[in-house]
Scaffold this motif. Structure first.
Motif, short mmCIF file in Angstrom:
data_model
loop_
_atom_site.label_atom_id
_atom_site.label_comp_id
_atom_site.label_asym_id
_atom_site.label_seq_id
_atom_site.Cartn_x
_atom_site.Cartn_y
_atom_site.Cartn_z
N SER A 149 38.88 -57.26 45.06
CA SER A 149 39.72 -56.34 45.82
C SER A 149 41.11 -56.93 46.03
O SER A 149 41.40 -58.08 45.64
CB SER A 149 39.08 -56.04 47.18
N ASN A 150 41.98 -56.14 46.68
CA ASN A 150 43.34 -56.60 46.96
C ASN A 150 43.38 -57.73 47.99
O ASN A 150 44.41 -58.38 48.17
CB ASN A 150 44.19 -55.44 47.47
N TYR A 151 42.25 -57.94 48.67
CA TYR A 151 42.19 -59.00 49.68
C TYR A 151 41.53 -60.27 49.13
O TYR A 151 41.10 -61.14 49.89
CB TYR A 151 41.41 -58.50 50.90
N ASN A 152 41.42 -60.33 47.77
CA ASN A 152 40.83 -61.49 47.09
C ASN A 152 39.38 -61.73 47.52
O ASN A 152 38.92 -62.87 47.62
CB ASN A 152 41.66 -62.76 47.33
N THR A 153 38.69 -60.65 47.78
CA THR A 153 37.26 -60.73 48.07
C THR A 153 36.53 -59.80 47.10
O THR A 153 37.08 -58.77 46.66
CB THR A 153 36.95 -60.30 49.51
N LEU A 154 35.30 -60.17 46.78
CA LEU A 154 34.52 -59.34 45.86
C LEU A 154 34.10 -58.05 46.55
O LEU A 154 33.56 -58.06 47.66
CB LEU A 154 33.29 -60.10 45.37
N ALA A 155 34.35 -56.95 45.87
CA ALA A 155 33.92 -55.64 46.35
C ALA A 155 32.99 -55.03 45.32
O ALA A 155 33.09 -55.32 44.12
CB ALA A 155 35.12 -54.73 46.59
N SER A 156 32.10 -54.20 45.78
CA SER A 156 31.14 -53.57 44.85
C SER A 156 30.70 -52.22 45.40
O SER A 156 30.82 -51.95 46.59
CB SER A 156 29.93 -54.48 44.63
N PHE A 157 30.21 -51.40 44.50
CA PHE A 157 29.62 -50.12 44.90
C PHE A 157 28.58 -49.72 43.87
O PHE A 157 28.59 -50.20 42.73
CB PHE A 157 30.69 -49.03 45.05
N ARG A 158 27.68 -48.85 44.29
CA ARG A 158 26.60 -48.39 43.43
C ARG A 158 26.59 -46.87 43.34
O ARG A 158 27.02 -46.18 44.27
CB ARG A 158 25.24 -48.85 43.97
N LYS A 159 26.06 -46.40 42.22
CA LYS A 159 25.78 -44.98 42.06
C LYS A 159 24.37 -44.83 41.51
O LYS A 159 23.92 -45.64 40.69
CB LYS A 159 26.80 -44.30 41.13
N PHE A 160 23.69 -43.77 41.98
CA PHE A 160 22.31 -43.54 41.60
C PHE A 160 22.19 -42.20 40.87
O PHE A 160 22.75 -41.19 41.32
CB PHE A 160 21.41 -43.54 42.84
N PHE A 161 21.46 -42.22 39.76
CA PHE A 161 21.27 -41.01 38.96
C PHE A 161 19.77 -40.83 38.75
O PHE A 161 19.13 -41.60 38.04
CB PHE A 161 22.00 -41.13 37.61
N LYS A 162 19.23 -39.80 39.39
CA LYS A 162 17.79 -39.57 39.35
C LYS A 162 17.45 -38.53 38.28
O LYS A 162 18.14 -37.52 38.14
CB LYS A 162 17.29 -39.08 40.71
N PHE A 163 16.37 -38.78 37.55
CA PHE A 163 15.90 -37.80 36.57
C PHE A 163 14.39 -37.92 36.44
O PHE A 163 13.79 -38.95 36.77
CB PHE A 163 16.58 -37.99 35.20
N GLU A 164 13.78 -36.83 35.97
CA GLU A 164 12.33 -36.77 35.81
C GLU A 164 11.96 -36.92 34.34
O GLU A 164 12.62 -36.34 33.47
CB GLU A 164 11.78 -35.45 36.35
N VAL A 165 10.92 -37.68 34.08
CA VAL A 165 10.37 -37.81 32.73
C VAL A 165 9.10 -36.97 32.65
O VAL A 165 8.18 -37.16 33.46
CB VAL A 165 10.07 -39.28 32.38
N MET A 166 9.05 -36.04 31.71
CA MET A 166 7.95 -35.09 31.62
C MET A 166 7.16 -35.27 30.33
O MET A 166 7.64 -35.89 29.38
CB MET A 166 8.49 -33.66 31.72
N LYS A 167 5.97 -34.69 30.31
CA LYS A 167 5.14 -34.74 29.11
C LYS A 167 5.70 -33.78 28.06
O LYS A 167 6.00 -32.63 28.37
CB LYS A 167 3.70 -34.32 29.42
N PRO A 168 5.79 -34.22 26.79
CA PRO A 168 6.24 -33.30 25.74
C PRO A 168 5.11 -32.43 25.20
O PRO A 168 5.35 -31.34 24.70
CB PRO A 168 6.77 -34.24 24.66
N LEU A 169 3.88 -32.93 25.30
CA LEU A 169 2.73 -32.23 24.71
C LEU A 169 1.61 -32.10 25.74
O LEU A 169 1.42 -32.98 26.58
CB LEU A 169 2.21 -32.98 23.48
N ASP A 170 0.88 -31.00 25.61
CA ASP A 170 -0.32 -30.80 26.41
C ASP A 170 -1.51 -30.71 25.45
O ASP A 170 -1.47 -29.92 24.50
CB ASP A 170 -0.21 -29.53 27.25
N VAL A 171 -2.52 -31.52 25.69
CA VAL A 171 -3.67 -31.58 24.79
C VAL A 171 -4.93 -31.13 25.53
O VAL A 171 -5.24 -31.65 26.60
CB VAL A 171 -3.88 -33.01 24.23
#
Length: 266
Positions: A149-171
């Protein structure tokens, strides 16, 4: 909660097949009240094709706007980008990306152990990550950016991206017992994705107690479904197999009755 203005911006885009984008067609006869206003507006639309404005034909590709549907067995690929939006260089910029499931966390970024970089004005730090999805359910892509950062200290941030994994086939399977102690297995494979799927091979791997004979080929060994088994969305295909007990259990009724594990479908 106080909003923190960061020196860099994080953008994430899933890498999938782009789609053609076409204009929204709203038109009328020139004798109607709007006259040629709607027609002229349609002609000025950048996505319309010249002299074919009312055909909804696209000439531009639209990049993915969301993560969309992800199915088991697919390779999840995305583009991660950090951009310096300020008018001064930003020091010690690094990216970290992990994939979080209900049971484990996987590091994905290829720059996990890379040394932090300096980003000049309008410069970017990017990474392309790939991961074969092997579990169903909720997945969360966690992206973390660290910088000085401008204050010579480490800055950080996170972002979260949620998604669903589904079955392609039904047997679905059905079993038919023959008088000869053979067991016929019918397997119905249905495509439950939103697009077409090609089935390259469907095999029944029998247990050590049985030998399996596929009834899905003709006398020449060719598939009865043709060269390519293409299933459109919600379509299904039936496969038939014959399981014969091996000699060591075929003569003992009790062993045949106890042989409940016939194998697995691949």
């Amino acid at each position: 909660k106080e909003v923190v203005e960061h020196l860099v911006a994080l953008k994430v885009m899933r890498l999938t097949k782009p789609a053609l984008i076409s204009p929204k067609i709203v038109t009328c006869d020139f004798k109607d009240l709007p006259g040629n206003i709607l027609n002229n507006f349609l002609k000025d639309d950048a996505t319309s094709v010249v002299q074919m404005e009312t055909l909804a034909a696209g000439q531009f590709l639209l990049l993915p706007q969301s993560f969309g549907n992800i199915y088991l067995g697919e390779t999840f690929s995305c583009y991660v980008c950090v951009h310096n939006e300020t008018n001064q260089p930003v020091q010690s910029v690094s990216i970290k990306a992990d994939l979080q499931t209900s049971s484990y966390r996987i590091p994905l970024t290829t720059q996990q152990n890379a040394a932090p970089l300096m980003l000049d004005v309008d410069e970017t730090l990017s990474d392309v990550i790939h991961h074969e999805v092997k579990d169903l359910g909720t997945h969360i892509l966690v992206c973390e950016v660290t910088y000085m950062s401008n204050y010579n200290t480490l800055a950080s941030f996170r972002k979260f991206f949620k998604f669903e994994v589904m079955k392609p086939l039904d047997v679905k399977t059905k079993f038919y017992n023959a008088e000869s102690d053979d067991v016929f297995v019918e397997a119905q494979v249905q495509n439950i994705t939103s697009g077409p799927i090609i089935l390259e091979q469907v095999l029944l791997d029998s247990s050590p107690q049985f030998t399996v004979n596929s009834l899905n080929e003709d006398s020449d060994g060719l598939s009865v479904f043709g060269d390519v088994t293409l299933l459109q969305s919600q379509e299904s295909c039936q496969y038939l197999y014959c399981l014969t007990p091996k000699d060591n259990i075929s003569k003992d009724i009790k062993l045949i009755a106890a042989a409940k594990n016939i194998g697995k479908l691949d």
